[in-house]
Design a protein around this motif. Structure first.
Motif, PDB file in Angstrom:
ATOM      1  N   PHE A  96      -3.954  51.275  39.083  1.00 58.19           N
ATOM      2  CA  PHE A  96      -3.690  52.557  39.754  1.00 58.19           C
ATOM      3  C   PHE A  96      -4.169  53.712  38.881  1.00 58.19           C
ATOM      4  O   PHE A  96      -4.793  54.660  39.379  1.00 58.19           O
ATOM      5  N   LEU A  97      -3.909  53.653  37.592  1.00 61.50           N
ATOM      6  CA  LEU A  97      -4.350  54.720  36.692  1.00 61.50           C
ATOM      7  C   LEU A  97      -5.867  54.761  36.593  1.00 61.50           C
ATOM      8  O   LEU A  97      -6.474  55.833  36.583  1.00 61.50           O
ATOM      9  N   SER A  98      -6.503  53.577  36.533  1.00 62.15           N
ATOM     10  CA  SER A  98      -7.953  53.546  36.417  1.00 62.15           C
ATOM     11  C   SER A  98      -8.630  54.128  37.656  1.00 62.15           C
ATOM     12  O   SER A  98      -9.653  54.808  37.553  1.00 62.15           O
ATOM     13  N   ASP A  99      -8.059  53.878  38.832  1.00 62.87           N
ATOM     14  CA  ASP A  99      -8.649  54.385  40.073  1.00 62.87           C
ATOM     15  C   ASP A  99      -8.428  55.883  40.262  1.00 62.87           C
ATOM     16  O   ASP A  99      -9.317  56.586  40.749  1.00 62.87           O
ATOM     17  N   SER A 100      -7.244  56.372  39.890  1.00 59.01           N
ATOM     18  CA  SER A 100      -6.869  57.737  40.265  1.00 59.01           C
ATOM     19  C   SER A 100      -6.830  58.719  39.103  1.00 59.01           C
ATOM     20  O   SER A 100      -6.687  59.924  39.342  1.00 59.01           O
ATOM     21  N   TYR A 101      -6.970  58.265  37.882  1.00 57.73           N
ATOM     22  CA  TYR A 101      -6.823  59.166  36.742  1.00 57.73           C
ATOM     23  C   TYR A 101      -7.969  58.922  35.750  1.00 57.73           C
ATOM     24  O   TYR A 101      -7.791  58.244  34.739  1.00 57.73           O
ATOM     25  N   PRO A 102      -9.147  59.430  36.017  1.00 56.21           N
ATOM     26  CA  PRO A 102     -10.264  59.250  35.082  1.00 56.21           C
ATOM     27  C   PRO A 102     -10.018  60.009  33.778  1.00 56.21           C
ATOM     28  O   PRO A 102      -9.515  61.136  33.785  1.00 56.21           O
ATOM     29  N   ILE A 103     -10.356  59.393  32.691  1.00 56.77           N
ATOM     30  CA  ILE A 103     -10.234  60.018  31.377  1.00 56.77           C
ATOM     31  C   ILE A 103     -11.635  60.392  30.900  1.00 56.77           C
ATOM     32  O   ILE A 103     -12.525  59.544  30.854  1.00 56.77           O
ATOM     33  N   MET A 104     -11.832  61.664  30.606  1.00 54.46           N
ATOM     34  CA  MET A 104     -13.143  62.190  30.223  1.00 54.46           C
ATOM     35  C   MET A 104     -14.190  61.868  31.299  1.00 54.46           C
ATOM     36  O   MET A 104     -15.329  61.517  31.000  1.00 54.46           O
ATOM     37  N   ASN A 105     -13.745  61.958  32.580  1.00 53.55           N
ATOM     38  CA  ASN A 105     -14.613  61.780  33.751  1.00 53.55           C
ATOM     39  C   ASN A 105     -15.108  60.349  33.945  1.00 53.55           C
ATOM     40  O   ASN A 105     -16.079  60.135  34.662  1.00 53.55           O
ATOM     41  N   ALA A 125     -11.906  40.163  46.363  1.00 56.38           N
ATOM     42  CA  ALA A 125     -12.946  41.114  45.976  1.00 56.38           C
ATOM     43  C   ALA A 125     -13.631  41.728  47.194  1.00 56.38           C
ATOM     44  O   ALA A 125     -14.053  42.887  47.166  1.00 56.38           O
ATOM     45  N   LYS A 126     -13.711  40.964  48.287  1.00 59.42           N
ATOM     46  CA  LYS A 126     -14.377  41.469  49.484  1.00 59.42           C
ATOM     47  C   LYS A 126     -13.490  42.381  50.321  1.00 59.42           C
ATOM     48  O   LYS A 126     -14.001  43.200  51.087  1.00 59.42           O
ATOM     49  N   VAL A 127     -12.161  42.252  50.205  1.00 61.17           N
ATOM     50  CA  VAL A 127     -11.269  43.063  51.039  1.00 61.17           C
ATOM     51  C   VAL A 127     -10.816  44.338  50.338  1.00 61.17           C
ATOM     52  O   VAL A 127     -10.003  45.077  50.890  1.00 61.17           O
ATOM     53  N   CYS A 128     -11.324  44.604  49.140  1.00 65.94           N
ATOM     54  CA  CYS A 128     -10.948  45.830  48.429  1.00 65.94           C
ATOM     55  C   CYS A 128     -11.854  46.974  48.872  1.00 65.94           C
ATOM     56  O   CYS A 128     -13.057  46.943  48.606  1.00 65.94           O
ATOM     57  N   PRO A 129     -11.312  47.997  49.545  1.00 70.67           N
ATOM     58  CA  PRO A 129     -12.150  49.131  49.962  1.00 70.67           C
ATOM     59  C   PRO A 129     -12.515  50.020  48.791  1.00 70.67           C
ATOM     60  O   PRO A 129     -11.947  49.903  47.693  1.00 70.67           O
ATOM     61  N   GLU A 130     -13.437  50.902  49.044  1.00 72.98           N
ATOM     62  CA  GLU A 130     -13.931  51.799  48.005  1.00 72.98           C
ATOM     63  C   GLU A 130     -12.845  52.772  47.564  1.00 72.98           C
ATOM     64  O   GLU A 130     -12.101  53.313  48.376  1.00 72.98           O
ATOM     65  N   GLY A 131     -12.761  52.975  46.252  1.00 69.86           N
ATOM     66  CA  GLY A 131     -11.836  53.952  45.693  1.00 69.86           C
ATOM     67  C   GLY A 131     -10.532  53.384  45.192  1.00 69.86           C
ATOM     68  O   GLY A 131      -9.840  54.024  44.392  1.00 69.86           O
ATOM     69  N   VAL A 132     -10.141  52.182  45.665  1.00 67.15           N
ATOM     70  CA  VAL A 132      -8.876  51.577  45.221  1.00 67.15           C
ATOM     71  C   VAL A 132      -9.120  50.156  44.724  1.00 67.15           C
ATOM     72  O   VAL A 132      -8.247  49.292  44.830  1.00 67.15           O
ATOM     73  N   GLU A 133     -10.311  49.886  44.183  1.00 65.79           N
ATOM     74  CA  GLU A 133     -10.676  48.526  43.793  1.00 65.79           C
ATOM     75  C   GLU A 133      -9.722  47.959  42.750  1.00 65.79           C
ATOM     76  O   GLU A 133      -9.183  46.859  42.906  1.00 65.79           O
TER      77      GLU A 133
END
Length: 552
Positions: free
Chosen positions: A153-162, A434-442
């Motif tokens: 969840f953090l990796s998807d929604s909280y980028p560190i240094m972009n 892996a195939k059912v994960c939509p873009e942005g919440v992988e």
């Protein structure tokens, strides 16, 4: 090329000359006469030699080569050729840097077996921790793996240094290096300090696993039909290779090398991860750190869970894992107390499990990746049920009455179960996830699937098995009813067939591409793929479902 072209243009002449050559060989039986025959000259012009035909045209070699040459082709040349072709395809599709990252991370995961025996040796010999307390302390190491959805969840929604992935790889590498360096110096001070430092090192591996799983999902979109299967096969082959290497080296290091040096060797994994964090290329994110991206990610996950494809498959994984009781500790006690098997042999069995894990990955990628998912998981339930027959024969004493060694039964049980579980259960689950994960919440969704699977297996399945062992009074020196437990497990796998309807029938890319477009339109996830790419994913997903059905 000229030789092949000549063969194609003069196929009738070649076939007739080859028949004449065989007739001449059988009638004359002499190499000298064969060399003087006019048919020999005609045949040599139209057909290549045996050695060149193996390389230029394998089909001709298979038809006209002798038995030894055909064996060499099937046993050596063809597997090497297919492996080389597969690897070149992987490099051209996914890139060398990405494949190197995946291989390193999963190899290091498998290489954790390198520390199993040294850790037990430190607990027993250095810190004087008894068995029950040791099992409790070692359970702490699983905590970081149980909270993987938080990292995702953090990796998807909280980028560190972009950066969504590079920054978290860097953090995982730093944590791993620091923890293993501290363990190498402080392992003999206190059992709690030792356990806490190992738990921190386990967190490093869990974070790296989540990040690389997300990268695998993103890369698999480049090849919707086979990309996920190929990448997951590579991942598990690397993990199995790491497990075999670690299992073989761990025992030697535990007996012959200073304990502190062992953790210095283990720190090579985080060091490689840190290096790959600098090498890995990732597009900079436009998301700003703060609460707003986190809220949007939570809404995106909620929209994803409402898709029947997602929650039904998640329910299938949870139910089929939870209804199967596991008897890990009881089986270990039975093998040690009743069968008198040594720890050396049981350590060898660990290596066997990883080796057949590699075999199962290869079998799936070679033969079963094009089957419909419902058929694959049906085969998994039936195969795992049949794998219970060996333990039933062992614990009931029938195999001993038939003169079969307990070591052979244990070896066969672990080998068969590891191969079947990998080829028909683990790999297909990860490929489909892996195939059912939509873009942005992988990262979030993949980690959630993994956590649900782990919790239902290790928390529900193990406690369920312990409860049944207590009910049927299966304990030390009382193993008369152990066959009932394995029979119960056999029936549980059969019951799992009732839930196959929850598995998607066809390829899910079309639905997932549509969901990704909806999430982007609502502004809930970052726009990574273009509209043209998403439309292409949706189109290819539909075509792949039709193609899979035609192949089947």
């Amino acid at each position: 090329s000229a030789s092949i072209s000549s063969e194609r243009s003069n196929s009738d002449e070649f076939n007739s000359s080859a028949r004449e050559l065989r007739d001449s060989t059988s009638s004359q039986g002499s190499n000298s006469e064969l060399q003087n025959s006019p048919d020999r000259g005609q045949s040599s012009q139209s057909a290549p030699s045996a050695s060149s035909s193996m390389i230029l045209n394998p089909n001709i070699h298979l038809k006209y080569g002798n038995t030894c040459e055909r064996f060499l082709y099937h046993a050596i040349y063809n597997p090497i050729y297919e492996l080389t072709t597969w690897w070149k395809m992987m490099l051209s599709t996914f890139g060398a840097t990405n494949l190197t990252l995946i291989t390193i991370v999963y190899f290091c995961q498998g290489f954790r077996s390198f520390m199993l025996l040294p850790i037990q040796s430190i607990y027993n010999g250095v810190l004087g921790v008894e068995g029950d307390e040791q099992q409790f302390l070692r359970s702490w190491l699983t905590i970081p793996w149980s909270i993987k959805p938080i990292y995702g969840f953090l990796s998807d929604s909280y980028p560190i240094m972009n950066y969504h992935r590079k920054s978290y790889m860097f953090i995982a590498g730093i944590i791993g290096l620091t923890s293993y360096a501290a363990v190498s110096l402080l392992y003999a001070t206190d059992k709690y300090v030792f356990t806490i430092l190992l738990t921190i090192g386990s967190m490093s591996q869990a974070i790296a696993d989540v990040v690389v799983d997300a990268i695998v999902v993103e890369l698999a979109r480049k090849e919707p039909l086979t990309g996920s299967g190929n990448l997951q096969s590579l991942s598990w082959i690397a993990l199995g290779a790491g497990g075999v290497s670690g299992g073989l080296l761990g025992g030697f290091f535990a007996d012959n090398v200073d304990k502190g040096i062992i953790f210095v060797v283990a720190a090579i994994g985080p060091a490689l991860l840190l290096m790959m964090a600098f090498v890995y290329r990732e597009t900079r994110s436009d998301l700003k750190s703060g609460c707003d991206p986190i809220k949007k990610n939570m809404k995106a996950l909620w929209h994803t869970f409402k898709l029947p494809l997602i929650y039904r498959f998640m329910g299938f994984i949870a139910i089929t894992n939870a209804i199967v009781p596991l008897f890990t500790d009881v089986a270990y006690a039975y093998r040690v107390d009743e069968l008198k098997l040594s720890n050396t042999f049981l350590g060898f069995i660990l290596v066997v499990q990883y080796a057949f894990l590699i075999l199962g990955s290869s079998v799936y990628n070679r033969f079963f990746r094009n089957l419909r998912y419902q058929k694959i998981f049906s085969l998994a339930q039936v195969g795992l049920a049949l794998s219970c027959i060996g333990p039933i024969l062992l614990v009931s004493g029938l195999s001993t009455q038939w003169g079969i060694s307990p070591k052979i039964m244990v070896f066969t049980d672990e080998a068969v179960r590891s191969s079947v579980d990998q080829a028909f259960r683990n790999l297909p689950v990860l490929v489909l996830v892996a195939k059912v994960c939509p873009e942005g919440v992988e990262a979030s969704l993949f980690a959630l699937f993994a956590s649900i699977s782990n919790l239902t297996v290790f928390l529900v399945g193990e406690n369920y098995g312990a409860f049944l062992a207590h009910i049927f009074d299966v304990r030390k020196d009382h193993y008369d009813n152990f066959w009932i437990l394995y029979t119960w497990q056999f029936l549980s796998f059969i019951v799992g067939l009732m839930f196959i309807f929850m598995v998607p029938r066809g390829e899910p890319q079309a639905e997932i591409a549509k969901l990704s477009k909806d999430l982007i339109d609502e502004g809930l996830v970052e726009h990574k793929e273009s509209e043209v790419q998403l439309a292409e994913m949706e189109r290819r997903g539909t075509e792949d479902s039709l193609e899979r059905g035609q192949r089947e």
